[in-house]
Scaffold this motif. Structure first.
Motif, PDB file in Angstrom:
ATOM      1  N   TYR A  60       0.849  -1.191   0.000  1.00 27.94           N
ATOM      2  CA  TYR A  60       0.000   0.000   0.000  1.00 27.94           C
ATOM      3  C   TYR A  60       0.886   1.242   0.000  1.00 27.94           C
ATOM      4  CZ  TYR A  60       1.066   0.145   5.024  1.00 27.94           C
ATOM      5  OH  TYR A  60       1.708   0.195   6.227  1.00 27.94           O
ATOM      6  N   ALA A 179      -6.362  -6.906   9.412  1.00 28.19           N
ATOM      7  CA  ALA A 179      -6.567  -7.026   7.970  1.00 28.19           C
ATOM      8  C   ALA A 179      -7.643  -8.066   7.691  1.00 28.19           C
ATOM      9  CB  ALA A 179      -5.270  -7.400   7.263  1.00 28.19           C
ATOM     10  N   ALA A 181     -10.031  -9.985   4.239  1.00 27.65           N
ATOM     11  CA  ALA A 181     -10.186 -10.194   2.798  1.00 27.65           C
ATOM     12  C   ALA A 181     -11.081 -11.395   2.581  1.00 27.65           C
ATOM     13  CB  ALA A 181      -8.836 -10.421   2.125  1.00 27.65           C
ATOM     14  N   ASN A 223     -11.361  -7.770  -2.097  1.00 29.51           N
ATOM     15  CA  ASN A 223     -11.673  -6.768  -1.065  1.00 29.51           C
ATOM     16  C   ASN A 223     -10.719  -6.785   0.129  1.00 29.51           C
ATOM     17  OD1 ASN A 223     -13.987  -5.927  -2.531  1.00 29.51           O
ATOM     18  ND2 ASN A 223     -15.154  -7.641  -1.643  1.00 29.51           N
ATOM     19  N   LYS A 225      -8.554  -5.336   3.027  1.00 29.46           N
ATOM     20  CA  LYS A 225      -8.582  -4.107   3.815  1.00 29.46           C
ATOM     21  C   LYS A 225      -7.534  -4.203   4.930  1.00 29.46           C
ATOM     22  CE  LYS A 225     -12.290  -2.429   1.708  1.00 29.46           C
ATOM     23  NZ  LYS A 225     -12.223  -1.195   0.864  1.00 29.46           N
ATOM     24  N   THR A 227      -6.349  -2.078   8.448  1.00 29.05           N
ATOM     25  CA  THR A 227      -6.699  -1.012   9.390  1.00 29.05           C
ATOM     26  C   THR A 227      -5.669  -0.949  10.506  1.00 29.05           C
ATOM     27  OG1 THR A 227      -9.058  -1.404   8.977  1.00 29.05           O
ATOM     28  CG2 THR A 227      -8.485  -0.129  10.935  1.00 29.05           C
ATOM     29  N   PRO A 241      -1.726   3.357   5.867  1.00 24.07           N
ATOM     30  CA  PRO A 241      -2.006   3.411   4.423  1.00 24.07           C
ATOM     31  C   PRO A 241      -2.683   4.715   4.032  1.00 24.07           C
ATOM     32  CG  PRO A 241      -2.765   1.335   5.398  1.00 24.07           C
ATOM     33  CD  PRO A 241      -2.409   2.233   6.533  1.00 24.07           C
ATOM     34  N   ALA A 243      -4.279   4.709   1.152  1.00 20.92           N
ATOM     35  CA  ALA A 243      -5.391   4.189   0.352  1.00 20.92           C
ATOM     36  C   ALA A 243      -5.458   2.682   0.545  1.00 20.92           C
ATOM     37  CB  ALA A 243      -5.200   4.531  -1.128  1.00 20.92           C
ATOM     38  N   ASP A 244      -6.467   2.050  -0.065  1.00 23.38           N
ATOM     39  CA  ASP A 244      -6.563   0.588  -0.018  1.00 23.38           C
ATOM     40  C   ASP A 244      -5.327  -0.039  -0.661  1.00 23.38           C
ATOM     41  OD1 ASP A 244      -8.982   0.599   1.286  1.00 23.38           O
ATOM     42  OD2 ASP A 244     -10.180   0.424  -0.548  1.00 23.38           O
ATOM     43  N   PRO A 245      -5.038  -1.310  -0.353  1.00 23.35           N
ATOM     44  CA  PRO A 245      -3.849  -1.950  -0.913  1.00 23.35           C
ATOM     45  C   PRO A 245      -3.794  -1.896  -2.440  1.00 23.35           C
ATOM     46  CG  PRO A 245      -4.780  -3.311   0.834  1.00 23.35           C
ATOM     47  CD  PRO A 245      -5.759  -2.201   0.591  1.00 23.35           C
ATOM     48  N   THR A 246      -2.583  -1.657  -2.948  1.00 27.22           N
ATOM     49  CA  THR A 246      -2.346  -1.706  -4.391  1.00 27.22           C
ATOM     50  C   THR A 246      -2.446  -3.143  -4.890  1.00 27.22           C
ATOM     51  OG1 THR A 246      -0.851   0.182  -4.192  1.00 27.22           O
ATOM     52  CG2 THR A 246      -0.713  -1.123  -6.216  1.00 27.22           C
TER      53      THR A 246
END
Length: 264
Positions: A60, A179, A181, A223, A225, A227, A241, A243-246
């Motif tokens: 990220y 995290a 997903a 998806n 994420k 945090t 981060p 932004a959200d993960p690349t």
């Protein structure tokens, strides 16, 4: 001893001394593989093998000025301004050659000009410099501390239930990073290669490199994420981060913790 014999004796000593001085003061290049971690630095010898570890890995974007400030002289952040995080557990001691069971979360800064490679591919991965490393095993903390990794105590837990992955780093019983997903169950896309990781020996003031061979496979993911739940004044928050993960993967892999190489 005659003057002639004395002259010959002194000449021999000089010729013997010169190559010894060159050997001890010289350098073989940017990565001096002869300068490896002494076996006595830890109760475990290097390298060490880990097999079949399930890992949540993601990249990220973070504050570029923060990333730059965390690197020693000679290393630069990659222009992508990525932090790569890895959160995983090794629940069975038989998955290792000596570490035993452990859990780990680490964060690294991707580097410019230190790419590694992927087997049978033109893809490369940027090098990675360890900036945070939280391990649950005293034995592994001893090993990694001796080779220049900034290790601290921490516990990582990972659960996959009904296709949902949840992983969390706790320090002193307090949640620091979480995290999630959606993940599949079919392992595929097998591959291998090398990762170039870096650390710093504070006592010697030296950057060190860990060339890490790996192989493994991945499952589908959606998806992801990440945090940061650490207190506001905790150093981890500098790497929150933007932004959200690349990219992110849920992977099962094997790899080696090698002896280090000094980088000049």
């Amino acid at each position: 001893m005659s003057a002639r014999r004395l002259l010959v004796f002194l000449t021999v000593l000089i010729f013997l001394a010169v190559p010894l001085a060159v050997v001890h003061s010289g350098c073989s290049g940017p990565h001096d593989a002869s300068k490896k971690a002494p076996q006595s630095a830890t109760s475990l010898p290097g390298p060490q093998l880990v097999t079949g570890a399930w890992m949540f890995m993601a990249a990220y974007k973070a504050d570029p000025e923060v990333l730059k400030s965390m690197l020693p002289e000679g290393l630069k952040p990659h222009p992508n301004n990525h932090v790569v995080i890895n959160m995983y557990t090794v629940p069975d001691k038989n998955q290792t050659s000596g570490f035993g069971a452990y859990t780990l979360t680490y964060l690294t800064v991707e580097l410019e000009g230190n790419d590694s490679y992927v087997m049978d591919s033109d893809i490369t991965y940027p090098g990675r410099y360890f900036v945070h490393y939280y391990n649950s095993s005293p034995k592994m903390r001893e090993f990694t501390r001796a080779v220049g990794i900034p290790v601290q105590e921490g516990m990582t837990t990972t659960v996959v239930k009904n296709g949902v992955l949840k992983t969390m780093l706790e320090i002193g019983g307090q949640s620091m990073i979480e995290a999630t997903a959606q993940v599949g169950s079919q392992l595929g896309k097998f591959g291998g290669g090398h990762f170039n990781y870096f650390g710093f020996l504070k006592e010697a003031g030296k950057v060190v490199k860990y060339p890490i061979p790996w192989n493994g496979g991945t499952v589908s993911m959606a998806n992801p994420k990440i945090t940061f739940t650490a207190p506001e004044d905790h150093p981890l928050n500098k790497l929150k981060p933007l932004a959200d993960p690349t990219w992110a993967i849920w992977t099962k892999g094997s790899f080696v913790y090698p002896q280090y190489q000094i980088v000049n």
